[in-house]
Design a protein around this motif. Sequence first.
Motif, short mmCIF file in Angstrom:
data_model
loop_
_atom_site.label_atom_id
_atom_site.label_comp_id
_atom_site.label_asym_id
_atom_site.label_seq_id
_atom_site.Cartn_x
_atom_site.Cartn_y
_atom_site.Cartn_z
N GLY A 17 -0.59 -9.81 -9.57
CA GLY A 17 0.80 -9.19 -10.06
C GLY A 17 2.07 -10.02 -9.95
N MET A 18 1.44 -11.31 -9.92
CA MET A 18 3.15 -12.00 -8.95
C MET A 18 3.52 -12.96 -10.13
N CYS A 22 10.22 -11.11 -7.03
CA CYS A 22 9.12 -11.35 -6.05
C CYS A 22 8.38 -10.31 -5.75
N TYR A 23 8.06 -9.18 -6.71
CA TYR A 23 7.37 -8.05 -6.94
C TYR A 23 5.85 -8.79 -6.27
N TRP A 24 4.96 -7.59 -6.32
CA TRP A 24 3.27 -8.67 -6.26
C TRP A 24 2.78 -7.11 -5.76
N MET A 38 -3.27 0.97 -3.78
CA MET A 38 -3.36 -0.15 -4.47
C MET A 38 -1.68 0.21 -3.37
N ILE A 39 -1.35 -1.37 -3.23
CA ILE A 39 0.34 -1.08 -2.46
C ILE A 39 1.50 -2.72 -3.33
N LEU A 40 2.36 -1.28 -3.66
CA LEU A 40 3.88 -2.55 -4.16
C LEU A 40 4.13 -3.11 -3.09
N MET A 41 4.48 -4.40 -2.98
CA MET A 41 5.41 -5.62 -2.12
C MET A 41 6.71 -5.78 -2.72
N MET A 42 7.31 -6.18 -1.70
CA MET A 42 8.58 -6.86 -2.57
C MET A 42 9.16 -8.05 -1.64
N LYS A 43 8.29 -9.17 -1.79
CA LYS A 43 7.95 -9.97 -0.66
C LYS A 43 7.26 -9.23 -0.02
N ASN A 44 7.85 -9.40 1.70
CA ASN A 44 7.08 -8.62 2.92
C ASN A 44 7.48 -7.40 3.41
N THR A 45 8.14 -6.43 2.22
CA THR A 45 8.42 -5.37 2.69
C THR A 45 7.65 -4.00 1.58
N LYS A 46 7.45 -3.25 1.94
CA LYS A 46 6.03 -2.26 1.27
C LYS A 46 7.35 -1.59 0.49
N VAL A 47 7.32 -1.29 -0.76
CA VAL A 47 7.50 -0.17 -1.51
C VAL A 47 6.87 0.82 -1.81
N LEU A 48 5.79 0.46 -1.96
CA LEU A 48 5.47 2.19 -2.62
C LEU A 48 4.07 1.98 -2.18
N GLU A 49 3.05 2.97 -2.11
CA GLU A 49 1.71 3.18 -2.17
C GLU A 49 0.94 3.94 -3.27
N THR A 50 -0.19 4.30 -3.53
CA THR A 50 -0.97 4.95 -4.24
C THR A 50 -1.97 5.26 -3.53
N ASN A 51 -2.50 6.75 -3.71
CA ASN A 51 -4.01 6.88 -3.23
C ASN A 51 -4.87 7.44 -3.85
N LYS A 52 -6.25 7.42 -3.68
CA LYS A 52 -7.13 7.80 -4.49
C LYS A 52 -7.12 9.21 -5.35
N ASP A 53 -6.41 9.90 -4.82
CA ASP A 53 -5.81 11.60 -5.09
C ASP A 53 -4.85 11.58 -6.30
N GLY A 54 -4.30 10.25 -6.59
CA GLY A 54 -3.32 9.95 -7.39
C GLY A 54 -2.22 10.28 -7.56
N THR A 97 -4.14 -11.19 2.32
CA THR A 97 -3.25 -11.68 1.60
C THR A 97 -1.32 -11.47 2.17
N SER A 98 -0.71 -12.54 2.07
CA SER A 98 0.65 -12.55 2.04
C SER A 98 1.54 -12.46 1.48
N TRP A 99 3.08 -12.31 1.57
CA TRP A 99 3.60 -13.36 0.62
C TRP A 99 4.06 -14.92 1.10
N ASP A 100 4.41 -14.68 1.84
CA ASP A 100 4.48 -16.81 2.85
C ASP A 100 3.29 -17.22 2.27
N LYS A 101 1.86 -16.54 2.23
CA LYS A 101 1.16 -17.14 2.24
C LYS A 101 0.80 -17.85 0.34
#
Length: 347
Positions: free
Chosen positions: A80-81, A86-88, A1-17, A96-100
């Motif tokens: 999560g919009m 502007c987080y998603w 799962m990736i947390l975005m703020m508009k078009n900017t990648k903020v954090l990313e989670t991995n399957k290993d926790g 998918t994308s913020w602009d879309k």
Amino acid sequence: MILMMKNTKVLETNKDGSIMIYEEKLLPFSLQKEDLTYEDFFFNWLSVRPLSIGRTNAKAILNNAGIPQNSLTIARICHGMNLSDCYWVKEREEDTSWDKDNLYDHDMDPLYADTALTGKLHHLSKDKFHTPELTAQGVSAKCWIKENDGIYLYKVGRKELPASEILDVLGIDHVHYEKAEQLKEYLSKDRIKKIEDVGEIIVRSKLITNKQQGIIPFEEFAVWCANQEIDDEYEEAKRRDEKSYYEMQIADYILNNSDRHVGNWGFYFDVEENKLQGMYPLMDHDHSFDEEETLMSQTNEGKTLLEAARIAQAQLNLPVKDILEIPKPEYLMDNEWEQVRKRVMML
């Protein structure tokens, strides 16, 4: 799962926790802490974004769309919009994308809005998630509708109108509500009449956020304070915007508001800089004019509404007696108006 703020990648989670933080300064306020964990992201932030099951017509929304009553599932479906910031979120390979897909720029699904406001049965598509109804907070029946001049919140609540009129007299910054004169394709005249026959009306207010300025409720602000080792979140709120904080004490007493909970007041923040600003305008007064004569303040611990308001009035000296010069606001009952006037005299 990736947390975005508009078009900017903020954090990313991995399957290993594990998690990878890309833009620490853009983390949501409740996630700004040392040793941020996978659990913090999923269970303390993402899982609290979807609508509450206790919200009026929430179960109808989910059942009609075939969406399980599970907060993380709901969040994944709608990315999560919401209309507070502007987080998603998205899956790593998701197209998918913020602009879309963001809610500010795209038309919203009117069937979701109708079900949210009235509970009417529609076949809702969980694959078409251009709706804020899956993340709108609060418990009252409400919906968001995009119109030519902006986005409006429609809700059932007659008390919002006299509350707005009284706060206008006091000069207190608040969300302005007006009677919804027409709802286009969303509601028939018969269904509007059914609402009015039980003593209610539909009101509307314009969205107070945009793609540059978001809001965080006090609930999230309090978590941020705890993470920053700030001992008293209420004192910190007052320190950051003393005038607005004191105005809230006076407003809630005059209106005898029994529902100033941690989710309906808070702060603006600059989206691009992710920095806190002043308090946003007061809103949600549909539990005002309570019949109880003595209510405890929910924003000034250990004080009654009257005691908190007297402390605030000593600081601001608002023209509260001007309320006595206006006629009874429309949609306010005689006994409710008498109690407003009595509270003004006591203050």
